[in-house]
Design a protein around this motif. Structure first.
Motif, PDB file in Angstrom:
ATOM      1  N   PRO A 181      10.157  17.474   1.665  1.00  0.00           N
ATOM      2  CA  PRO A 181      10.069  18.918   1.935  1.00  0.00           C
ATOM      3  C   PRO A 181       8.864  19.310   2.789  1.00  0.00           C
ATOM      4  O   PRO A 181       8.930  20.271   3.558  1.00  0.00           O
ATOM      5  CB  PRO A 181       9.971  19.532   0.539  1.00  0.00           C
ATOM      6  N   VAL A 182       7.772  18.539   2.675  1.00  0.00           N
ATOM      7  CA  VAL A 182       6.572  18.842   3.466  1.00  0.00           C
ATOM      8  C   VAL A 182       6.847  18.617   4.945  1.00  0.00           C
ATOM      9  O   VAL A 182       6.481  19.444   5.793  1.00  0.00           O
ATOM     10  CB  VAL A 182       5.388  17.973   2.999  1.00  0.00           C
ATOM     11  N   SER A 183       7.513  17.495   5.264  1.00  0.00           N
ATOM     12  CA  SER A 183       7.801  17.228   6.673  1.00  0.00           C
ATOM     13  C   SER A 183       8.832  18.201   7.223  1.00  0.00           C
ATOM     14  O   SER A 183       8.781  18.580   8.399  1.00  0.00           O
ATOM     15  CB  SER A 183       8.297  15.782   6.833  1.00  0.00           C
ATOM     16  N   THR A 184       9.769  18.627   6.378  1.00  0.00           N
ATOM     17  CA  THR A 184      10.749  19.621   6.820  1.00  0.00           C
ATOM     18  C   THR A 184      10.076  20.954   7.119  1.00  0.00           C
ATOM     19  O   THR A 184      10.366  21.612   8.125  1.00  0.00           O
ATOM     20  CB  THR A 184      11.833  19.819   5.736  1.00  0.00           C
ATOM     21  N   ALA A 185       9.147  21.337   6.245  1.00  0.00           N
ATOM     22  CA  ALA A 185       8.412  22.582   6.460  1.00  0.00           C
ATOM     23  C   ALA A 185       7.547  22.513   7.717  1.00  0.00           C
ATOM     24  O   ALA A 185       7.280  23.528   8.361  1.00  0.00           O
ATOM     25  CB  ALA A 185       7.550  22.892   5.244  1.00  0.00           C
ATOM     26  N   GLU A 190      16.133  17.857   8.506  1.00  0.00           N
ATOM     27  CA  GLU A 190      16.364  17.129   7.250  1.00  0.00           C
ATOM     28  C   GLU A 190      16.681  15.659   7.519  1.00  0.00           C
ATOM     29  O   GLU A 190      16.216  14.768   6.800  1.00  0.00           O
ATOM     30  CB  GLU A 190      17.502  17.783   6.472  1.00  0.00           C
ATOM     31  N   ALA A 191      17.446  15.393   8.579  1.00  0.00           N
ATOM     32  CA  ALA A 191      17.787  14.011   8.928  1.00  0.00           C
ATOM     33  C   ALA A 191      16.540  13.225   9.320  1.00  0.00           C
ATOM     34  O   ALA A 191      16.360  12.062   8.924  1.00  0.00           O
ATOM     35  CB  ALA A 191      18.806  13.992  10.068  1.00  0.00           C
ATOM     36  N   GLU A 192      15.650  13.871  10.103  1.00  0.00           N
ATOM     37  CA  GLU A 192      14.412  13.207  10.506  1.00  0.00           C
ATOM     38  C   GLU A 192      13.510  12.959   9.308  1.00  0.00           C
ATOM     39  O   GLU A 192      12.869  11.902   9.199  1.00  0.00           O
ATOM     40  CB  GLU A 192      13.694  14.046  11.555  1.00  0.00           C
ATOM     41  N   SER A 193      13.450  13.914   8.384  1.00  0.00           N
ATOM     42  CA  SER A 193      12.645  13.745   7.171  1.00  0.00           C
ATOM     43  C   SER A 193      13.147  12.563   6.359  1.00  0.00           C
ATOM     44  O   SER A 193      12.356  11.765   5.841  1.00  0.00           O
ATOM     45  CB  SER A 193      12.681  15.021   6.326  1.00  0.00           C
ATOM     46  N   GLN A 227       0.097   9.598   0.120  1.00  0.00           N
ATOM     47  CA  GLN A 227      -0.145   9.908  -1.289  1.00  0.00           C
ATOM     48  C   GLN A 227       1.129   9.701  -2.107  1.00  0.00           C
ATOM     49  O   GLN A 227       1.096   9.142  -3.213  1.00  0.00           O
ATOM     50  CB  GLN A 227      -0.635  11.347  -1.440  1.00  0.00           C
ATOM     51  N   ALA A 228       2.255  10.141  -1.549  1.00  0.00           N
ATOM     52  CA  ALA A 228       3.526   9.992  -2.248  1.00  0.00           C
ATOM     53  C   ALA A 228       3.890   8.514  -2.406  1.00  0.00           C
ATOM     54  O   ALA A 228       4.397   8.099  -3.457  1.00  0.00           O
ATOM     55  CB  ALA A 228       4.628  10.728  -1.495  1.00  0.00           C
ATOM     56  N   PHE A 229       3.630   7.724  -1.358  1.00  0.00           N
ATOM     57  CA  PHE A 229       3.910   6.285  -1.441  1.00  0.00           C
ATOM     58  C   PHE A 229       3.030   5.646  -2.506  1.00  0.00           C
ATOM     59  O   PHE A 229       3.480   4.788  -3.270  1.00  0.00           O
ATOM     60  CB  PHE A 229       3.673   5.646  -0.084  1.00  0.00           C
TER      61      PHE A 229
END
Length: 268
Positions: A181-185, A190-193, A227-229
């Motif tokens: 969601p961070v990259s989408t924002a 959505e496909a790229e995210s 951080q998520a990884f």
């Protein structure tokens, strides 16, 4: 179903009537699941989050081999004097403890912490390797030794494959997917995210996608993904440790103690 009803089965299922064989096979299967999965996740973490090259990441993972070599001899000595059950099960417990020990130090993970955890894992692997191999291959009747060896190798390969799949899926599910969601924002589709989620942020595909973002937002997205990884890898390593510990409990329940084993302070 078929193997039980033909005269010359590929795998003679009489092998699995021996509880010590089954117990050792469970130890081997879950050990490979935990170890292979942990190594795969750690190698990605060291390269993608910590920024090491593949060569340096490989060097950091080498220390496990040192304790494997040292404790191999210890496991072999225990085997000649005692029941192979104990070193096999306790070795698997060490594999689980080592994996969980590494995970507790994520995301603020130092190279020293990875090495320390891998030394514990390596000690467990070394301790159990000879007793497990001897029980699986040398335990069955001579006529079934070849089949037993094949089943042993198959359990190793199957365990390694399952471990990589499960721990990688856990890393993505519990970590990197939360960063999408961070990259989408920030402006990605959505496909790229999803593409970035399923790739390393240092990979060519991810770089090409992330380069579409302004420098400031790109840095934020990369930081969130790292951080998520880290969070996902931590959970995956816990999963690997739990698999090993569960395998130790199950093997301990199935694998009987050797009859005639010496006890402490025997009565006259």
């Amino acid at each position: 179903f078929v193997e039980l009803r033909i005269s010359d089965p590929l795998v003679n299922l009489r092998l699995f009537r021996t509880r010590s064989f089954d117990g050792a096979l469970i130890v081997n299967l879950t050990m490979n699941m935990s170890f292979a999965g942990a190594l795969f996740v750690l190698s990605l973490y060291l390269q993608d989050v910590r920024g090491y090259t593949a060569f340096i990441a490989g060097l950091i993972l080498i220390p496990a081999a040192a304790t494997i070599l040292i404790f191999n001899t210890i496991g072999a000595r225990i085997l000649t004097r005692h029941d192979p059950r104990a070193p096999s099960i306790w070795g698997l417990v060490l594999v689980g403890i080592g994996s969980i020990a590494i995970s507790t130090l994520l995301p603020a993970l130092s190279v020293l912490a990875v090495i320390l955890g891998l030394l514990i894992v390596g000690a467990g692997l070394g301790l159990l390797s000879v007793p497990v191999a001897d029980t699986i291959v040398a335990g069955p009747p001579t006529t079934l030794a070849g089949t037993a060896s094949g089943v042993y190798k198959t359990s190793s390969m199957l365990g390694g494959a399952l471990g990589v799949v499960l721990l990688t899926a856990a890393t993505t599910r519990f970590g990197r997917a939360e960063a999408a969601p961070v990259s989408t924002a920030a402006g990605l589709t959505e496909a790229e995210s999803n593409q970035v989620v399923n790739a390393l942020t240092n990979s060519q595909i991810a770089r090409e996608i992330l380069d579409k973002l302004p420098t400031g937002e790109r840095a934020v997205v990369v930081r969130v993904y790292d951080q998520a990884f880290s969070d996902g890898a931590s959970i995956a390593l816990v999963l690997g440790g739990v698999i090993a510990l569960a395998g130790a409990v199950l093997a301990g329940w199935i694998w009987p103690r050797r009859k005639g084993q010496r006890t402490k302070n025997p009565r006259p």
